[in-house]
Enzyme design. Structure first.
Site, short mmCIF file in Angstrom:
data_model
loop_
_atom_site.label_atom_id
_atom_site.label_comp_id
_atom_site.label_asym_id
_atom_site.label_seq_id
_atom_site.Cartn_x
_atom_site.Cartn_y
_atom_site.Cartn_z
N SER A 1 30.07 19.40 58.88
CA SER A 1 29.46 20.54 57.97
C SER A 1 28.49 21.41 58.16
O SER A 1 27.90 22.25 57.58
CB SER A 1 29.18 19.94 56.42
OG SER A 1 28.31 18.76 56.85
N ASN B 1 23.22 10.02 51.06
CA ASN B 1 24.05 10.33 49.77
C ASN B 1 22.88 10.80 48.90
O ASN B 1 23.01 11.68 47.97
CB ASN B 1 24.42 9.04 48.86
CG ASN B 1 25.62 8.44 49.87
OD1 ASN B 1 26.30 9.31 50.84
ND2 ASN B 1 26.12 7.56 49.63
N THR C 1 36.27 51.57 21.59
CA THR C 1 36.88 50.26 21.11
C THR C 1 38.47 50.52 21.59
O THR C 1 38.85 51.39 21.26
CB THR C 1 36.93 49.61 19.73
OG1 THR C 1 37.73 50.62 18.78
CG2 THR C 1 35.70 49.43 19.10
N HIS C 2 38.80 49.40 22.08
CA HIS C 2 40.30 49.42 22.81
C HIS C 2 40.41 50.57 23.74
O HIS C 2 41.37 51.27 24.33
CB HIS C 2 41.52 49.75 21.65
CG HIS C 2 41.32 48.81 20.47
ND1 HIS C 2 42.21 47.84 20.40
CD2 HIS C 2 40.57 48.72 19.47
CE1 HIS C 2 41.87 47.06 19.29
NE2 HIS C 2 40.86 47.74 18.88
N SER D 1 37.54 58.55 52.21
CA SER D 1 38.74 58.01 52.53
C SER D 1 38.99 58.19 54.18
O SER D 1 38.45 59.52 54.51
CB SER D 1 39.65 58.56 51.68
OG SER D 1 40.89 58.60 52.55
N LYS E 1 37.73 62.76 49.09
CA LYS E 1 37.40 61.55 48.43
C LYS E 1 36.01 61.00 48.52
O LYS E 1 35.48 60.93 49.36
CB LYS E 1 38.20 60.48 48.91
CG LYS E 1 39.83 60.81 48.59
CD LYS E 1 40.30 60.62 47.18
CE LYS E 1 40.34 58.96 47.05
NZ LYS E 1 41.06 58.36 45.86
N ASN F 1 34.77 57.50 46.79
CA ASN F 1 35.28 56.53 46.02
C ASN F 1 34.11 55.49 45.63
O ASN F 1 33.12 55.21 46.26
CB ASN F 1 36.15 55.61 46.90
CG ASN F 1 37.56 56.64 47.14
OD1 ASN F 1 37.98 57.29 46.43
ND2 ASN F 1 37.97 56.34 48.34
N GLU G 1 34.06 48.78 42.47
CA GLU G 1 35.27 48.09 42.53
C GLU G 1 35.11 46.57 43.24
O GLU G 1 35.67 45.81 42.70
CB GLU G 1 36.16 48.80 43.59
CG GLU G 1 36.74 50.42 43.09
CD GLU G 1 37.36 51.26 44.05
OE1 GLU G 1 38.65 50.92 44.22
OE2 GLU G 1 36.74 51.87 44.92
N TYR H 1 29.29 8.09 45.47
CA TYR H 1 29.59 9.17 46.39
C TYR H 1 30.93 9.00 46.97
O TYR H 1 31.23 7.89 47.22
CB TYR H 1 28.51 8.97 47.54
CG TYR H 1 28.64 10.22 48.50
CD1 TYR H 1 28.21 11.23 48.22
CD2 TYR H 1 29.43 9.75 49.60
CE1 TYR H 1 28.40 12.34 49.25
CE2 TYR H 1 29.57 10.66 50.70
CZ TYR H 1 29.15 12.20 50.35
OH TYR H 1 29.14 12.98 51.29
N GLN I 1 31.38 16.85 49.84
CA GLN I 1 30.78 17.47 50.77
C GLN I 1 31.30 19.04 50.62
O GLN I 1 30.77 20.12 51.01
CB GLN I 1 30.96 16.97 52.30
CG GLN I 1 30.69 17.96 53.14
CD GLN I 1 30.91 17.24 54.85
OE1 GLN I 1 30.43 16.33 54.98
NE2 GLN I 1 31.81 17.86 55.67
N1 ARG Z 1 27.52 15.83 54.51
C1 ARG Z 1 27.54 15.05 53.48
C2 ARG Z 1 27.61 15.75 52.25
O1 ARG Z 1 27.36 16.83 52.21
C3 ARG Z 1 26.28 14.28 53.36
C4 ARG Z 1 26.28 12.85 52.89
C5 ARG Z 1 27.41 11.87 53.83
N2 ARG Z 1 27.30 10.66 53.34
C6 ARG Z 1 28.28 9.90 53.68
N3 ARG Z 1 28.01 8.66 53.17
N4 ARG Z 1 29.01 10.24 54.73
O2 ARG Z 1 28.17 15.17 51.25
#
Ligand code: ARG
Length: 466
Positions: free
Chosen positions: A29, A116, A161-162, A283, A289, A291, A296, A323, A328
């Site tokens: 991550s 955790n 309205t509407h 455009s 144009k 826009n 949007e 946990y 994650q």
């Molecule tokens: N990257 C993990 C998360 O975002 C951190 C916690 C990981 N904990 C574990 N027991 N593997 O949740």
């Protein structure tokens, strides 16, 4: 680390085989949670200071850790930190680098802590910070609305309205409605801030620790309102993320409605407003144009805000305590919603600050229809006609006018009186949009006086704006 152990992970003690590359890629991550680095370091420093206070670290070890963490902070901020996928996430990237830098003292930092409780501490610190930025951006937008409302205090437009002409209203009244919506958004976020202001560190994996820690001392440094009561809840709770995603989705929905109004109002058919070139695009094929793409996209991006909320609700609905690694997956939707809403607030602020209103067109539209019909019904009510009867009478007048291609103003008194003998010469007096606006008496209505009160109210709140 056991010298016989060849596994390269911080948690690799019991593992004989290396993690497969596909598993490493799948579970990393770091490419998105690296944005938590500042808060991870902040929480680690507080944790180290506490460990020293309770005797789990010597003061020399603590100083080395603080120094090492400061080095890491400057490495990251100067772009000289190598974020490694094989170190999974921001927590282990920082810890592993600390051990590289200072050796054994660094290996003591994770005493009485788990990722955790670490991750939710980081997330809460990060989100408190972001909520303050979002609330500031909301306030900027509110102030821009207020400025436009004040500049265009007297401008009359058809109220809808509407999406059909309903009754004339002041444009400023319409703009002030957005300030109200945004005020609720602000309050919702501030409410969420209050509930998120709880310090989970020291809950460890889920059960707490037998080691002598002092969670209050950590919190004296981190500055949360209180420490969490239940370690199992502390590591498994993501309500604070769902709440903020929900608040952002509602806020986005408000901006999306604004986007939709701007899209409609800039059409040649409406021509109520024109946008600054700075917030429009052309455009690639049609040279004429201009826009309203920012409006949007404000509408379009709200879809992902709603999607992100749904993602995290779906993520949580089947999870047993405490946990689970699934958690994650809370980050990308959250980060995306935070980035998206900040962008939306900025462009909306720019669009509103630079918008110009077509006064003539707004007034003509408010005048060129039957939107004074309710005023005529109210006129009859003042002459003691029951409202339901008055409604019917005015309905037949409208139908007559449509059939004869006339407006109310074209009717003679004799013609008016064929519909009701209660109609007198004074009917002419109410047939103007200005009179209609002025005549409103109820609190919060569109009368000049009531709108002036609203402007005054908001001016007081945003003191020093002008
Ligand atoms: N990257 C993990 C998360 O975002 C951190 C916690 C990981 N904990 C574990 N027991 N593997 O949740």
């Amino acid at each position: 680390m056991n010298s016989k152990n060849k596994h390269d992970k911080l948690w690799g003690g019991r593992f004989a085989e290396q993690t497969d590359l596909s598993a490493e890629i799948f579970s990393a991550s770091i490419h998105y949670d690296k944005r938590l680095y500042r808060f991870d370091i902040q929480a680690s420093k507080a944790h180290a200071k506490m460990l020293c206070k309770t005797g789990l670290l010597s003061s020399d070890e603590k100083s080395k850790i603080i120094k090492g963490l400061n080095t890491i902070l400057s490495e990251i901020e100067s772009g000289n930190f190598e974020f490694r996928m094989d170190r999974e996430d921001i927590h282990m990237n920082i810890e592993a680098r600390l051990i590289e830098l200072i050796g054994d003292a660094g290996a003591k930092l994770h005493t009485a802590r788990s990722r955790n409780d670490q991750v939710v501490t980081d997330m809460r610190l990060y989100m408190k910070d972001e909520i303050i930025s979002i609330v500031n951006l909301i306030e900027n937008l509110q102030q821009s609305f207020l400025k436009k409302a004040d500049e265009n205090k007297k401008l009359i437009m058809p109220g809808f309205t509407h999406l059909q002409h309903a009754q004339p209203v002041l444009l400023s009244h319409h703009l002030l409605a957005y300030i109200e919506m945004l005020e609720r958004d602000k309050h919702r976020l501030c409410d969420a801030y209050g509930r998120m202001n709880v310090m989970p560190l020291g809950s460890c994996a889920l059960a707490g620790t037998p080691l002598p820690i002092d969670r209050k001392a950590v919190n004296d440094i981190l500055g949360f309102e209180q420490i969490s009561r239940n370690s199992i809840d502390a590591v498994s709770d993501r309500d604070f993320i769902i709440e903020v995603l929900s608040d952002i989705a509602i806020l986005g929905t408000h901006l999306s409605r604004l986007g939709e109004e701007i899209v409609i109002w800039t059409t040649p058919e409406f021509s109520f407003v024109s946008l600054s070139d700075a917030y429009c695009t052309g455009s690639s094929i049609m040279p004429q144009k201009k826009n309203p793409d920012m409006a949007e996209l404000t509408r379009g991006k709200t879809a992902r805000l709603i999607g992100n909320l749904t993602t995290v609700l779906t993520l949580m609905k089947g999870l047993p305590l405490a946990y689970n690694r699934d958690l994650q997956e809370d980050k990308e939707p959250l980060f995306d919603s935070i980035d998206t809403i900040k962008g939306m607030l900025c462009v909306c602020d720019g669009m509103i600050s630079n918008i110009s209103f077509n006064e003539e067109r707004l007034k003509n539209c408010a005048e060129s229809d039957f939107s004074l019909a309710t005023e005529i019904a109210d006129y009859l009510v003042m002459k003691k006609v029951p409202f339901r009867n008055a409604h019917k009478i005015v309905g037949s007048i409208v139908s007559y006018c449509i059939g004869k291609n006339k407006t109310f103003k074209d009717l003679t008194l004799a013609q008016w009186q064929t519909f009701s003998s209660d109609i007198e010469g004074d009917i002419k007096k109410i047939l103007s949009v200005e009179t209609s606006i002025k005549s409103k008496k109820s609190a919060g209505s569109t009368s000049y006086a009531e709108v002036k009160k609203q402007i005054k109210y908001w001016r007081k709140i945003f003191d020093n704006v002008f």
